[in-house]
Design a protein around this motif. Sequence first.
Motif, PDB file in Angstrom:
ATOM      1  N   TYR A 100     -46.551  25.844  25.099  1.00 55.95           N
ATOM      2  CA  TYR A 100     -46.653  25.123  26.332  1.00 55.95           C
ATOM      3  C   TYR A 100     -46.976  26.321  27.442  1.00 55.95           C
ATOM      4  CZ  TYR A 100     -45.067  21.426  29.532  1.00 55.95           C
ATOM      5  OH  TYR A 100     -44.948  20.546  30.494  1.00 55.95           O
ATOM      6  N   LEU A 101     -48.084  25.957  28.044  1.00 56.18           N
ATOM      7  CA  LEU A 101     -48.466  26.989  29.213  1.00 56.18           C
ATOM      8  C   LEU A 101     -48.226  26.686  30.585  1.00 56.18           C
ATOM      9  CD1 LEU A 101     -52.427  27.076  28.030  1.00 56.18           C
ATOM     10  CD2 LEU A 101     -50.463  28.641  27.285  1.00 56.18           C
ATOM     11  N   PHE A 102     -47.739  27.532  31.330  1.00 54.41           N
ATOM     12  CA  PHE A 102     -47.257  27.168  32.405  1.00 54.41           C
ATOM     13  C   PHE A 102     -48.104  27.856  33.745  1.00 54.41           C
ATOM     14  CE2 PHE A 102     -43.346  26.625  29.954  1.00 54.41           C
ATOM     15  CZ  PHE A 102     -42.751  25.677  30.498  1.00 54.41           C
ATOM     16  N   PHE A 103     -48.765  27.254  34.561  1.00 55.85           N
ATOM     17  CA  PHE A 103     -49.562  27.967  35.519  1.00 55.85           C
ATOM     18  C   PHE A 103     -48.693  27.662  36.839  1.00 55.85           C
ATOM     19  CE2 PHE A 103     -52.200  26.340  31.994  1.00 55.85           C
ATOM     20  CZ  PHE A 103     -53.097  27.311  32.020  1.00 55.85           C
ATOM     21  N   THR A 104     -49.115  28.071  38.032  1.00 52.80           N
ATOM     22  CA  THR A 104     -48.381  27.823  39.380  1.00 52.80           C
ATOM     23  C   THR A 104     -49.346  26.638  39.907  1.00 52.80           C
ATOM     24  OG1 THR A 104     -49.844  29.572  40.106  1.00 52.80           O
ATOM     25  CG2 THR A 104     -47.565  30.280  39.578  1.00 52.80           C
ATOM     26  N   THR A 105     -50.559  26.810  40.170  1.00 52.59           N
ATOM     27  CA  THR A 105     -51.281  25.545  40.607  1.00 52.59           C
ATOM     28  C   THR A 105     -52.887  25.297  39.984  1.00 52.59           C
ATOM     29  OG1 THR A 105     -52.322  27.043  42.148  1.00 52.59           O
ATOM     30  CG2 THR A 105     -50.355  26.162  42.964  1.00 52.59           C
ATOM     31  N   GLN A 106     -53.060  25.919  38.792  1.00 51.53           N
ATOM     32  CA  GLN A 106     -54.468  25.957  38.269  1.00 51.53           C
ATOM     33  C   GLN A 106     -54.443  25.547  37.212  1.00 51.53           C
ATOM     34  OE1 GLN A 106     -57.402  27.348  39.524  1.00 51.53           O
ATOM     35  NE2 GLN A 106     -56.295  27.224  41.246  1.00 51.53           N
ATOM     36  N   CYS A 107     -53.343  24.380  36.581  1.00 52.93           N
ATOM     37  CA  CYS A 107     -53.322  23.812  35.278  1.00 52.93           C
ATOM     38  C   CYS A 107     -54.434  22.939  35.088  1.00 52.93           C
ATOM     39  CB  CYS A 107     -51.875  23.187  35.194  1.00 52.93           C
ATOM     40  SG  CYS A 107     -51.661  22.289  33.643  1.00 52.93           S
ATOM     41  N   GLU A 108     -54.850  22.071  36.123  1.00 50.17           N
ATOM     42  CA  GLU A 108     -55.741  20.938  36.045  1.00 50.17           C
ATOM     43  C   GLU A 108     -57.248  21.756  35.682  1.00 50.17           C
ATOM     44  OE1 GLU A 108     -57.175  16.733  37.703  1.00 50.17           O
ATOM     45  OE2 GLU A 108     -55.879  17.963  38.961  1.00 50.17           O
ATOM     46  N   ARG A 165     -48.343  13.688  36.864  1.00 48.41           N
ATOM     47  CA  ARG A 165     -48.528  14.704  38.334  1.00 48.41           C
ATOM     48  C   ARG A 165     -47.176  14.673  38.666  1.00 48.41           C
ATOM     49  NH1 ARG A 165     -53.638  16.166  39.070  1.00 48.41           N
ATOM     50  NH2 ARG A 165     -55.118  14.771  38.150  1.00 48.41           N
ATOM     51  N   HIS A 166     -46.820  15.708  39.317  1.00 45.82           N
ATOM     52  CA  HIS A 166     -45.547  15.958  40.332  1.00 45.82           C
ATOM     53  C   HIS A 166     -45.832  14.745  41.322  1.00 45.82           C
ATOM     54  CE1 HIS A 166     -43.980  19.656  38.767  1.00 45.82           C
ATOM     55  NE2 HIS A 166     -45.104  20.098  38.640  1.00 45.82           N
ATOM     56  N   GLY A 167     -44.592  14.132  41.598  1.00 50.09           N
ATOM     57  CA  GLY A 167     -44.762  12.917  42.624  1.00 50.09           C
ATOM     58  C   GLY A 167     -44.799  11.699  41.953  1.00 50.09           C
ATOM     59  N   ASP A 168     -45.434  11.721  41.115  1.00 55.67           N
ATOM     60  CA  ASP A 168     -45.709  10.170  40.264  1.00 55.67           C
ATOM     61  C   ASP A 168     -44.382   9.753  39.860  1.00 55.67           C
ATOM     62  OD1 ASP A 168     -48.286  10.687  40.886  1.00 55.67           O
ATOM     63  OD2 ASP A 168     -48.861  10.876  38.728  1.00 55.67           O
ATOM     64  N   TYR A 169     -44.256   8.445  39.939  1.00 57.34           N
ATOM     65  CA  TYR A 169     -43.145   7.459  39.188  1.00 57.34           C
ATOM     66  C   TYR A 169     -42.103   7.830  40.127  1.00 57.34           C
ATOM     67  CZ  TYR A 169     -46.619   7.775  35.437  1.00 57.34           C
ATOM     68  OH  TYR A 169     -47.659   7.868  34.799  1.00 57.34           O
ATOM     69  N   GLY A 170     -42.093   8.110  41.476  1.00 56.40           N
ATOM     70  CA  GLY A 170     -40.802   8.407  42.333  1.00 56.40           C
ATOM     71  C   GLY A 170     -40.245   9.574  42.046  1.00 56.40           C
ATOM     72  N   MET A 171     -40.423  10.364  41.059  1.00 54.08           N
ATOM     73  CA  MET A 171     -39.835  11.548  40.615  1.00 54.08           C
ATOM     74  C   MET A 171     -39.727  12.493  41.742  1.00 54.08           C
ATOM     75  SD  MET A 171     -41.086  12.300  36.895  1.00 54.08           S
ATOM     76  CE  MET A 171     -40.001  13.663  36.806  1.00 54.08           C
ATOM     77  N   PRO A 172     -38.606  13.131  42.057  1.00 58.29           N
ATOM     78  CA  PRO A 172     -38.572  13.854  43.143  1.00 58.29           C
ATOM     79  C   PRO A 172     -39.425  15.313  43.040  1.00 58.29           C
ATOM     80  CG  PRO A 172     -36.554  14.351  41.890  1.00 58.29           C
ATOM     81  CD  PRO A 172     -37.353  13.132  41.319  1.00 58.29           C
ATOM     82  N   LEU A 173     -39.696  15.879  44.147  1.00 56.86           N
ATOM     83  CA  LEU A 173     -40.685  17.002  44.401  1.00 56.86           C
ATOM     84  C   LEU A 173     -39.675  18.287  44.649  1.00 56.86           C
ATOM     85  CD1 LEU A 173     -43.533  15.752  46.455  1.00 56.86           C
ATOM     86  CD2 LEU A 173     -43.741  16.520  43.783  1.00 56.86           C
ATOM     87  N   ALA A 174     -39.955  19.169  43.887  1.00 60.89           N
ATOM     88  CA  ALA A 174     -39.233  20.603  44.058  1.00 60.89           C
ATOM     89  C   ALA A 174     -39.838  21.258  45.763  1.00 60.89           C
ATOM     90  CB  ALA A 174     -39.713  21.669  43.229  1.00 60.89           C
ATOM     91  N   SER A 175     -41.326  20.951  45.876  1.00 61.58           N
ATOM     92  CA  SER A 175     -41.936  21.291  46.999  1.00 61.58           C
ATOM     93  C   SER A 175     -43.143  20.351  47.300  1.00 61.58           C
ATOM     94  CB  SER A 175     -42.143  22.706  47.184  1.00 61.58           C
ATOM     95  OG  SER A 175     -43.439  22.849  46.158  1.00 61.58           O
ATOM     96  N   GLU A 176     -43.455  20.160  48.441  1.00 58.59           N
ATOM     97  CA  GLU A 176     -44.549  19.242  48.837  1.00 58.59           C
ATOM     98  C   GLU A 176     -45.922  19.812  48.433  1.00 58.59           C
ATOM     99  OE1 GLU A 176     -46.353  15.913  49.794  1.00 58.59           O
ATOM    100  OE2 GLU A 176     -44.122  16.293  50.126  1.00 58.59           O
ATOM    101  N   THR A 177     -45.886  21.313  48.102  1.00 60.90           N
ATOM    102  CA  THR A 177     -47.031  21.829  47.766  1.00 60.90           C
ATOM    103  C   THR A 177     -47.307  21.432  46.261  1.00 60.90           C
ATOM    104  OG1 THR A 177     -46.045  23.733  47.225  1.00 60.90           O
ATOM    105  CG2 THR A 177     -47.002  23.946  49.347  1.00 60.90           C
ATOM    106  N   MET A 178     -46.366  20.892  45.497  1.00 65.32           N
ATOM    107  CA  MET A 178     -46.698  20.558  44.194  1.00 65.32           C
ATOM    108  C   MET A 178     -47.041  19.196  43.888  1.00 65.32           C
ATOM    109  SD  MET A 178     -46.209  23.344  42.722  1.00 65.32           S
ATOM    110  CE  MET A 178     -46.321  22.788  41.003  1.00 65.32           C
ATOM    111  N   ALA A 208     -49.166  21.832  28.829  1.00 63.27           N
ATOM    112  CA  ALA A 208     -49.361  22.611  30.152  1.00 63.27           C
ATOM    113  C   ALA A 208     -48.822  21.817  31.354  1.00 63.27           C
ATOM    114  CB  ALA A 208     -50.879  22.816  30.144  1.00 63.27           C
ATOM    115  N   SER A 209     -48.565  22.660  32.278  1.00 67.89           N
ATOM    116  CA  SER A 209     -48.027  22.161  33.415  1.00 67.89           C
ATOM    117  C   SER A 209     -48.175  23.332  34.613  1.00 67.89           C
ATOM    118  CB  SER A 209     -46.661  21.650  33.556  1.00 67.89           C
ATOM    119  OG  SER A 209     -45.610  22.692  33.221  1.00 67.89           O
ATOM    120  N   ASP A 210     -48.087  22.697  35.862  1.00 70.68           N
ATOM    121  CA  ASP A 210     -47.949  23.513  37.125  1.00 70.68           C
ATOM    122  C   ASP A 210     -46.661  23.708  37.667  1.00 70.68           C
ATOM    123  OD1 ASP A 210     -50.791  24.399  37.779  1.00 70.68           O
ATOM    124  OD2 ASP A 210     -51.062  22.049  38.532  1.00 70.68           O
ATOM    125  N   ASN A 211     -45.955  24.888  37.892  1.00 72.73           N
ATOM    126  CA  ASN A 211     -44.605  25.032  38.113  1.00 72.73           C
ATOM    127  C   ASN A 211     -44.723  26.236  39.275  1.00 72.73           C
ATOM    128  OD1 ASN A 211     -42.858  23.561  36.065  1.00 72.73           O
ATOM    129  ND2 ASN A 211     -44.225  24.308  35.217  1.00 72.73           N
TER     130      ASN A 211
END
Length: 131
Positions: free
Chosen positions: A6-14, A33-46, A64-67
Motif C-alpha cells: 500500500y503506497l501512501f502519497f501526500t498529493t501525487q497519488c493520481e 476520492r476524498h470527499g466522495d460519498y459524503g465522507m468527511p474530509l480531514a482538510s479541504e486540500t484533500m 495507493a492513496s493520498d494522505n
Amino acid sequence: MQLANYLFFTTQCEAALDFYAECGLGRVTTLKRHGDYGMPLASETMRGKIMHARFEGPGLLFFASDNDDAEPMRGSAHMLVMDDRATTDRLFAALAEGGEITTHLALQPWGSYYGKLTDRFGVQWMLDCLA
C-alpha cells in the motif's frame, strides 16, 4: 493469502498511478476520492485527491492513496521478478525516467540481471530477471 503493498502519497497519488500505467505495469481498477460519498474530509486540500485506489496488472497488485500526513517512502521496495531481458530493460528505463538509479541494470555476481531505482514519486523498485 496474498501480500500487496500500500503506497501512501501526500498529493501525487493520481500522477503516480498514471505514470505506472504509462510504464505498462497495469491499470487502476478501483478508485475512490476524498470527499466522495459524503465522507468527511480531514482538510479541504484533500478534496478530490485519491482516498483509495487498487492497481492491477499481470502478476501485480498494489494499493495507493493520498494522505496529508503521509511520511516519505522508505524501508520498502517493489520487487518485480521478470522473465525476459528486453521487457526488463524497457520497464527499468520507463520507471527510471525522472527518478534516480541506485543500482544500474546489469548481470550481478549472484547471476541475476538486476537493477534498483527510486522513481520520481519516491517509490523504490527492484527488477530482477533470471533469463
